[in-house]
Write a protein that holds these residues in place. Structure first.
Motif, PDB file in Angstrom:
ATOM      1  N   GLN A 208     106.296   3.200  30.576  1.00 38.90           N
ATOM      2  CA  GLN A 208     105.123   4.101  30.356  1.00 38.90           C
ATOM      3  C   GLN A 208     105.148   4.848  31.432  1.00 38.90           C
ATOM      4  O   GLN A 208     104.917   6.224  31.712  1.00 38.90           O
ATOM      5  CB  GLN A 208     103.893   3.542  30.302  1.00 38.90           C
ATOM      6  CG  GLN A 208     102.676   4.629  30.390  1.00 38.90           C
ATOM      7  CD  GLN A 208     101.398   3.718  30.119  1.00 38.90           C
ATOM      8  OE1 GLN A 208     101.130   2.812  29.466  1.00 38.90           O
ATOM      9  NE2 GLN A 208     100.027   4.604  30.358  1.00 38.90           N
ATOM     10  N   GLY A 209     105.680   4.502  32.743  1.00 34.17           N
ATOM     11  CA  GLY A 209     105.795   5.275  33.975  1.00 34.17           C
ATOM     12  C   GLY A 209     104.322   5.772  34.417  1.00 34.17           C
ATOM     13  O   GLY A 209     103.168   5.219  34.451  1.00 34.17           O
ATOM     14  N   ASP A 210     104.387   7.035  34.863  1.00 37.73           N
ATOM     15  CA  ASP A 210     103.222   7.894  35.064  1.00 37.73           C
ATOM     16  C   ASP A 210     102.321   8.430  34.028  1.00 37.73           C
ATOM     17  O   ASP A 210     101.397   9.165  34.310  1.00 37.73           O
ATOM     18  CB  ASP A 210     103.645   8.986  36.218  1.00 37.73           C
ATOM     19  CG  ASP A 210     104.068   8.391  37.506  1.00 37.73           C
ATOM     20  OD1 ASP A 210     103.627   7.249  37.918  1.00 37.73           O
ATOM     21  OD2 ASP A 210     105.147   8.833  38.077  1.00 37.73           O
ATOM     22  N   ALA A 211     103.117   8.338  32.909  1.00 40.46           N
ATOM     23  CA  ALA A 211     102.292   8.876  31.726  1.00 40.46           C
ATOM     24  C   ALA A 211     100.893   8.337  31.403  1.00 40.46           C
ATOM     25  O   ALA A 211     100.708   7.222  31.751  1.00 40.46           O
ATOM     26  CB  ALA A 211     103.163   8.906  30.438  1.00 40.46           C
ATOM     27  N   VAL A 212      99.837   8.982  31.051  1.00 46.00           N
ATOM     28  CA  VAL A 212      98.781   8.562  30.760  1.00 46.00           C
ATOM     29  C   VAL A 212      98.363   8.547  29.334  1.00 46.00           C
ATOM     30  O   VAL A 212      97.125   7.943  28.920  1.00 46.00           O
ATOM     31  CB  VAL A 212      97.599   9.530  31.540  1.00 46.00           C
ATOM     32  CG1 VAL A 212      97.780   9.455  32.851  1.00 46.00           C
ATOM     33  CG2 VAL A 212      97.708  10.961  31.001  1.00 46.00           C
ATOM     34  N   ARG A 213      99.105   9.112  28.217  1.00 44.44           N
ATOM     35  CA  ARG A 213      98.610   9.131  27.073  1.00 44.44           C
ATOM     36  C   ARG A 213      99.981   8.897  26.068  1.00 44.44           C
ATOM     37  O   ARG A 213     100.292   9.632  25.266  1.00 44.44           O
ATOM     38  CB  ARG A 213      98.327  10.794  26.773  1.00 44.44           C
ATOM     39  CG  ARG A 213      97.052  11.147  27.207  1.00 44.44           C
ATOM     40  CD  ARG A 213      96.440  12.646  26.980  1.00 44.44           C
ATOM     41  NE  ARG A 213      97.342  13.505  27.509  1.00 44.44           N
ATOM     42  CZ  ARG A 213      97.817  14.549  26.939  1.00 44.44           C
ATOM     43  NH1 ARG A 213      98.161  14.190  25.429  1.00 44.44           N
ATOM     44  NH2 ARG A 213      98.755  15.219  27.404  1.00 44.44           N
ATOM     45  N   PRO A 214     100.340   7.675  26.298  1.00 43.77           N
ATOM     46  CA  PRO A 214     101.650   7.080  25.776  1.00 43.77           C
ATOM     47  C   PRO A 214     101.421   6.816  24.196  1.00 43.77           C
ATOM     48  O   PRO A 214     100.034   6.563  23.689  1.00 43.77           O
ATOM     49  CB  PRO A 214     102.059   5.973  26.459  1.00 43.77           C
ATOM     50  CG  PRO A 214     100.802   5.293  26.762  1.00 43.77           C
ATOM     51  CD  PRO A 214      99.719   6.651  27.090  1.00 43.77           C
ATOM     52  N   LEU A 215     102.199   6.918  23.325  1.00 47.83           N
ATOM     53  CA  LEU A 215     102.292   6.486  21.880  1.00 47.83           C
ATOM     54  C   LEU A 215     103.366   5.564  21.583  1.00 47.83           C
ATOM     55  O   LEU A 215     104.649   5.993  21.906  1.00 47.83           O
ATOM     56  CB  LEU A 215     102.573   8.015  21.034  1.00 47.83           C
ATOM     57  CG  LEU A 215     102.561   7.446  19.471  1.00 47.83           C
ATOM     58  CD1 LEU A 215     101.176   7.008  19.098  1.00 47.83           C
ATOM     59  CD2 LEU A 215     102.952   8.646  18.733  1.00 47.83           C
ATOM     60  N   VAL A 216     103.222   4.256  21.362  1.00 45.95           N
ATOM     61  CA  VAL A 216     104.237   3.479  20.815  1.00 45.95           C
ATOM     62  C   VAL A 216     104.781   3.855  19.398  1.00 45.95           C
ATOM     63  O   VAL A 216     103.959   3.815  18.612  1.00 45.95           O
ATOM     64  CB  VAL A 216     103.828   1.917  21.198  1.00 45.95           C
ATOM     65  CG1 VAL A 216     104.704   1.127  20.732  1.00 45.95           C
ATOM     66  CG2 VAL A 216     103.387   1.858  22.534  1.00 45.95           C
ATOM     67  N   VAL A 217     105.843   3.744  19.187  1.00 47.21           N
ATOM     68  CA  VAL A 217     106.558   4.248  17.970  1.00 47.21           C
ATOM     69  C   VAL A 217     107.588   3.071  17.705  1.00 47.21           C
ATOM     70  O   VAL A 217     108.444   2.888  18.576  1.00 47.21           O
ATOM     71  CB  VAL A 217     107.314   5.528  17.966  1.00 47.21           C
ATOM     72  CG1 VAL A 217     107.613   5.967  16.475  1.00 47.21           C
ATOM     73  CG2 VAL A 217     106.287   6.720  18.414  1.00 47.21           C
ATOM     74  N   GLY A 218     107.425   2.290  16.633  1.00 50.32           N
ATOM     75  CA  GLY A 218     108.303   1.358  16.104  1.00 50.32           C
ATOM     76  C   GLY A 218     108.221   1.145  14.753  1.00 50.32           C
ATOM     77  O   GLY A 218     107.392   1.550  14.020  1.00 50.32           O
ATOM     78  N   ASP A 219     108.866   0.190  14.358  1.00 52.39           N
ATOM     79  CA  ASP A 219     108.961  -0.372  12.951  1.00 52.39           C
ATOM     80  C   ASP A 219     108.810  -1.790  12.660  1.00 52.39           C
ATOM     81  O   ASP A 219     108.758  -2.122  11.578  1.00 52.39           O
ATOM     82  CB  ASP A 219     110.493  -0.213  12.405  1.00 52.39           C
ATOM     83  CG  ASP A 219     111.522  -1.127  13.105  1.00 52.39           C
ATOM     84  OD1 ASP A 219     111.632  -1.295  14.357  1.00 52.39           O
ATOM     85  OD2 ASP A 219     112.203  -1.811  12.538  1.00 52.39           O
ATOM     86  N   ARG A 220     108.665  -2.620  13.837  1.00 59.78           N
ATOM     87  CA  ARG A 220     108.259  -3.996  13.553  1.00 59.78           C
ATOM     88  C   ARG A 220     106.863  -4.275  14.314  1.00 59.78           C
ATOM     89  O   ARG A 220     106.365  -3.995  15.319  1.00 59.78           O
ATOM     90  CB  ARG A 220     109.261  -4.803  14.460  1.00 59.78           C
ATOM     91  CG  ARG A 220     109.570  -6.156  14.134  1.00 59.78           C
ATOM     92  CD  ARG A 220     110.677  -6.822  14.611  1.00 59.78           C
ATOM     93  NE  ARG A 220     110.683  -8.264  14.543  1.00 59.78           N
ATOM     94  CZ  ARG A 220     111.959  -8.996  14.475  1.00 59.78           C
ATOM     95  NH1 ARG A 220     113.000  -8.343  14.754  1.00 59.78           N
ATOM     96  NH2 ARG A 220     111.741 -10.288  14.473  1.00 59.78           N
ATOM     97  N   LEU A 221     106.281  -5.172  13.501  1.00 62.84           N
ATOM     98  CA  LEU A 221     104.656  -5.435  13.465  1.00 62.84           C
ATOM     99  C   LEU A 221     104.556  -6.439  14.947  1.00 62.84           C
ATOM    100  O   LEU A 221     103.799  -6.116  15.874  1.00 62.84           O
ATOM    101  CB  LEU A 221     104.048  -5.984  12.368  1.00 62.84           C
ATOM    102  CG  LEU A 221     103.700  -4.980  11.305  1.00 62.84           C
ATOM    103  CD1 LEU A 221     103.090  -5.957  10.121  1.00 62.84           C
ATOM    104  CD2 LEU A 221     102.950  -3.748  11.830  1.00 62.84           C
ATOM    105  N   ASP A 222     105.428  -7.342  14.992  1.00 62.51           N
ATOM    106  CA  ASP A 222     105.187  -8.444  15.902  1.00 62.51           C
ATOM    107  C   ASP A 222     105.880  -8.124  17.254  1.00 62.51           C
ATOM    108  O   ASP A 222     105.637  -8.991  18.035  1.00 62.51           O
ATOM    109  CB  ASP A 222     105.849  -9.905  15.323  1.00 62.51           C
ATOM    110  CG  ASP A 222     107.017  -9.885  14.770  1.00 62.51           C
ATOM    111  OD1 ASP A 222     107.881  -8.738  15.042  1.00 62.51           O
ATOM    112  OD2 ASP A 222     107.816 -10.864  14.630  1.00 62.51           O
ATOM    113  N   THR A 223     106.515  -7.025  17.255  1.00 62.27           N
ATOM    114  CA  THR A 223     107.074  -6.856  18.694  1.00 62.27           C
ATOM    115  C   THR A 223     106.447  -5.161  19.209  1.00 62.27           C
ATOM    116  O   THR A 223     105.569  -5.144  20.044  1.00 62.27           O
ATOM    117  CB  THR A 223     108.618  -6.533  18.758  1.00 62.27           C
ATOM    118  OG1 THR A 223     108.921  -5.714  17.694  1.00 62.27           O
ATOM    119  CG2 THR A 223     109.105  -7.764  18.528  1.00 62.27           C
ATOM    120  N   ASP A 224     106.683  -3.978  18.393  1.00 64.12           N
ATOM    121  CA  ASP A 224     106.246  -2.877  18.763  1.00 64.12           C
ATOM    122  C   ASP A 224     104.614  -2.743  18.671  1.00 64.12           C
ATOM    123  O   ASP A 224     104.254  -2.260  19.476  1.00 64.12           O
ATOM    124  CB  ASP A 224     106.964  -1.809  17.521  1.00 64.12           C
ATOM    125  CG  ASP A 224     108.631  -1.891  17.628  1.00 64.12           C
ATOM    126  OD1 ASP A 224     109.097  -2.218  18.909  1.00 64.12           O
ATOM    127  OD2 ASP A 224     109.101  -1.948  16.594  1.00 64.12           O
TER     128      ASP A 224
END
Length: 331
Positions: free
Chosen positions: A199-215
């Motif tokens: 994420q670094g210095d970002a303040v409005r991240p969106l996590v994008v992924g295909d796997r429930l138990d990790t992403d």
């Protein structure tokens, strides 16, 4: 001004396999989506639990596939694991590596050294390698039982391949866990460390992924919203029975969802579909008269399942029956 999901965020924390590509093949529309986000000022950080490749190798592979990527855009679980080690052991401490040369290189960049044997190891770091054998695992157990710090890059039970899911690092970690009686610290998703670094210095991240138990679980760990895409590991059946910490904020068929309004992507009632909950499970009916009927059916099913429980899913009418077939829910 565009009011879509992308406009609400300042960085995409994107998984790789199953989200951007499958094996050697790019998922249709993924390159265009990531490039389009970059053109609108929203960069993508590529976040992977795979500790077997160097960040430079991951970046080169992504660039070859057409994604805008360089080394600085890649965050791997081996980087997070080596950072965790450097915080907890003295400079120059000998670390026993179970994994590839790429993982060993990350340890060296942190000013640590490589242990020649289990007897001299202050710490053990474990990442995936297809060449890991019994002797290496046995030495790791000896070191851990003697008091060595143990960090796992990730605990994914499987990894996707062209031959289907095969044993991942988590399966090998379980061997060491069983034999040592110890529990590792975990660097990769769903633990928070890797995503926080990405994420670094970002303040409005969106996590994008295909796997429930990790992403998706990782997104919950860092308090970030998530977009679940239906192009990889987890599917409709898993979504319907997902525990709260595994439930995504948004559900999209693929990365084209970034250009849709967030309200269209959240689980909930959808035009053209009706879901009734009864003692025998869920019943889907309707004509699916929407722009994205199949994914809309899933969004409607999830909302009801998460409130009332899933159970058996049945259909009333041809359109509903077709939707269940496409979602892999038909019996």
């Amino acid at each position: 001004m565009t009011d879509d999901l992308l406009s609400r965020h300042d960085v995409l924390l994107a998984d790789l396999d199953g989200t951007l590509y499958r094996g050697a093949d790019v998922i249709p529309g993924a390159v265009e989506a990531v490039r389009g986000a970059a053109e609108r000022g929203v960069p993508t950080v590529y976040v992977t639990n795979n500790a077997s490749r160097r960040p430079s190798e991951v970046a080169a592979h992504l660039a070859e596939l057409g994604f805008p990527a360089d080394i600085a855009d890649v965050r791997t679980s081996s980087q997070a694991a080596s950072a965790m080690l450097a915080e907890q052991v003295p400079a120059g401490a000998p670390v026993f590596v179970v994994g590839t040369d790429a993982l060993a290189d990350e340890i060296l960049t942190r000013g640590l050294t490589l242990a020649d044997s289990a007897d001299t190891a202050v710490a053990v770091v474990q990442g995936h390698s297809p060449d890991t054998g019994w002797r290496r695992l046995a030495d790791a157990v000896v070191a851990i039982r003697s008091g060595a710090l143990w960090i796992a890059t990730n605990v994914d039970a499987t990894l996707p391949t062209e031959r289907g899911p095969l044993p991942g690092n988590g399966s090998m970690v379980q061997v060491v866990r069983t034999a040592s009686g110890a529990e590792p610290q975990v660097a990769g998703k769903p633990a928070a460390r890797l995503l926080r670094e990405a994420q670094g210095d970002a303040v409005r991240p969106l996590v994008v992924g295909d796997r429930l138990d990790t992403d998706i679980e990782g997104a919950h760990a860092v308090g970030a919203p998530s977009l679940m895409v239906l192009t990889g590991a987890s599917g409709a059946a898993e979504l319907l029975v997902a525990r709260p910490e595994l439930r995504p904020t948004y559900i999209g068929a693929d990365l084209a969802a970034l250009n849709r309004h967030p309200a269209e992507l959240v689980p909930g009632p959808r035009e053209g579909w009706r879901v009734d909950a009864g003692p025998d499970g869920l019943r889907l009916s309707g004509d699916g008269a929407s722009a994205e009927p199949i994914t809309d059916a899933l969004r409607a099913l999830c909302a009801t399942a998460w409130e009332h429980g899933a159970g058996r899913v049945t259909a009333e009418g041809d359109a509903a029956a077709r939707a269940l077939v496409e979602l892999g829910l038909a019996r």
